[in-house]
Design an enzyme around this catalytic site. Structure first.
Site, PDB file in Angstrom:
ATOM      1  N   TYR A 129      53.852  12.550 -80.815  1.00 51.53           N
ATOM      2  CA  TYR A 129      54.450  12.764 -79.447  1.00 51.53           C
ATOM      3  C   TYR A 129      55.319  11.385 -78.983  1.00 51.53           C
ATOM      4  O   TYR A 129      55.148  10.306 -79.539  1.00 51.53           O
ATOM      5  CB  TYR A 129      53.348  13.245 -78.504  1.00 51.53           C
ATOM      6  CG  TYR A 129      52.896  11.849 -77.957  1.00 51.53           C
ATOM      7  CD1 TYR A 129      53.148  11.344 -76.545  1.00 51.53           C
ATOM      8  CD2 TYR A 129      51.823  11.089 -78.717  1.00 51.53           C
ATOM      9  CE1 TYR A 129      52.710  10.251 -75.890  1.00 51.53           C
ATOM     10  CE2 TYR A 129      51.444  10.018 -78.101  1.00 51.53           C
ATOM     11  CZ  TYR A 129      51.717   9.690 -76.641  1.00 51.53           C
ATOM     12  OH  TYR A 129      51.169   8.541 -76.351  1.00 51.53           O
ATOM     13  N   LYS A 141      56.833  10.035 -75.033  1.00 50.95           N
ATOM     14  CA  LYS A 141      57.079  10.300 -73.549  1.00 50.95           C
ATOM     15  C   LYS A 141      58.499   9.500 -73.323  1.00 50.95           C
ATOM     16  O   LYS A 141      58.520   8.538 -73.861  1.00 50.95           O
ATOM     17  CB  LYS A 141      56.133   9.726 -72.439  1.00 50.95           C
ATOM     18  CG  LYS A 141      54.794  10.380 -72.343  1.00 50.95           C
ATOM     19  CD  LYS A 141      53.842  10.000 -71.645  1.00 50.95           C
ATOM     20  CE  LYS A 141      52.332  10.786 -71.375  1.00 50.95           C
ATOM     21  NZ  LYS A 141      51.448  10.197 -70.558  1.00 50.95           N
ATOM     22  N   GLU A 142      59.342  10.203 -72.589  1.00 51.02           N
ATOM     23  CA  GLU A 142      60.754   9.608 -72.395  1.00 51.02           C
ATOM     24  C   GLU A 142      60.867   9.673 -70.875  1.00 51.02           C
ATOM     25  O   GLU A 142      60.468  10.589 -70.178  1.00 51.02           O
ATOM     26  CB  GLU A 142      61.771  10.555 -73.134  1.00 51.02           C
ATOM     27  CG  GLU A 142      61.894  11.809 -72.860  1.00 51.02           C
ATOM     28  CD  GLU A 142      63.284  12.342 -73.683  1.00 51.02           C
ATOM     29  OE1 GLU A 142      63.522  11.798 -74.725  1.00 51.02           O
ATOM     30  OE2 GLU A 142      63.804  13.173 -73.141  1.00 51.02           O
ATOM     31  N   LYS A 166      73.847  11.844 -69.500  1.00 53.80           N
ATOM     32  CA  LYS A 166      72.338  11.805 -69.124  1.00 53.80           C
ATOM     33  C   LYS A 166      71.867  10.799 -70.298  1.00 53.80           C
ATOM     34  O   LYS A 166      72.004  10.923 -71.510  1.00 53.80           O
ATOM     35  CB  LYS A 166      71.646  13.181 -69.363  1.00 53.80           C
ATOM     36  CG  LYS A 166      70.407  13.093 -69.262  1.00 53.80           C
ATOM     37  CD  LYS A 166      69.645  14.565 -68.723  1.00 53.80           C
ATOM     38  CE  LYS A 166      69.320  15.142 -70.075  1.00 53.80           C
ATOM     39  NZ  LYS A 166      68.616  16.452 -69.986  1.00 53.80           N
TER      40      LYS A 166
END
Length: 155
Positions: free
Chosen positions: A64, A66-67, A79
């Site tokens: 995994y 997280k961004e 973006k």
């Protein structure tokens, strides 16, 4: 050790229509449906500061990450997101940034197609320089293919 990777593809929809997917959380929904094991919005609504947790399918090498969305420019249709936990950071990367850009296609009739560009920028600690080979644009190329098919089917 700093590096960049990028890929650009043409999509036969207007840039505005493509941005409705690429500039929002809809892109993550498509990724969760077809490419990754799961996507959870930890904080935010898709704008700057939004944090998402992306869980990968077993065997992908990364469990995994997280961004955090650091740029969501609706006018320029750009973006950017940076990994803030897990993933490549666990392999000595100090920066892993993904940028999506949607531009009008200058070689086509206005509004009939656009160019979708994905760029990865990364930096790896010198002692982990061998891990730079882990950086790949392939998952984002796969995501662009899924998103583009979605866009073409929804016209």
């Amino acid at each position: 050790m700093f590096g960049t990777l990028s890929e650009e593809v043409e999509v036969k929809v207007s840039a505005d229509k493509a941005w409705q997917v690429y500039g929002t959380l809809k892109l993550g929904d498509l990724a969760a449906k077809y490419i990754v094991d799961g996507l959870e919005v930890i904080e935010g609504d898709g704008g700057v500061g939004t944090i998402v947790k992306i869980t990968f399918k077993p065997g992908s090498g990364i469990s995994y990450y997280k961004e955090k969305f650091t740029t969501v420019d609706n006018e320029r249709r750009v973006k950017e997101a940076e990994i803030i936990e897990g993933g490549y950071l666990d392999f000595g990367f100090t920066l892993y940034r993904v940028r999506f850009e949607v531009k009008d296609n200058p070689n086509d009739e206005p509004g009939s197609s656009c160019l979708m560009k994905t760029t990865i920028e990364y930096d790896v600690k010198e002692e982990d320089a061998a891990n730079a080979s882990l950086a790949t644009i392939d998952p984002f190329v796969a995501l662009m293919k899924v998103a583009n098919e979605h866009l073409l089917c929804s016209t």
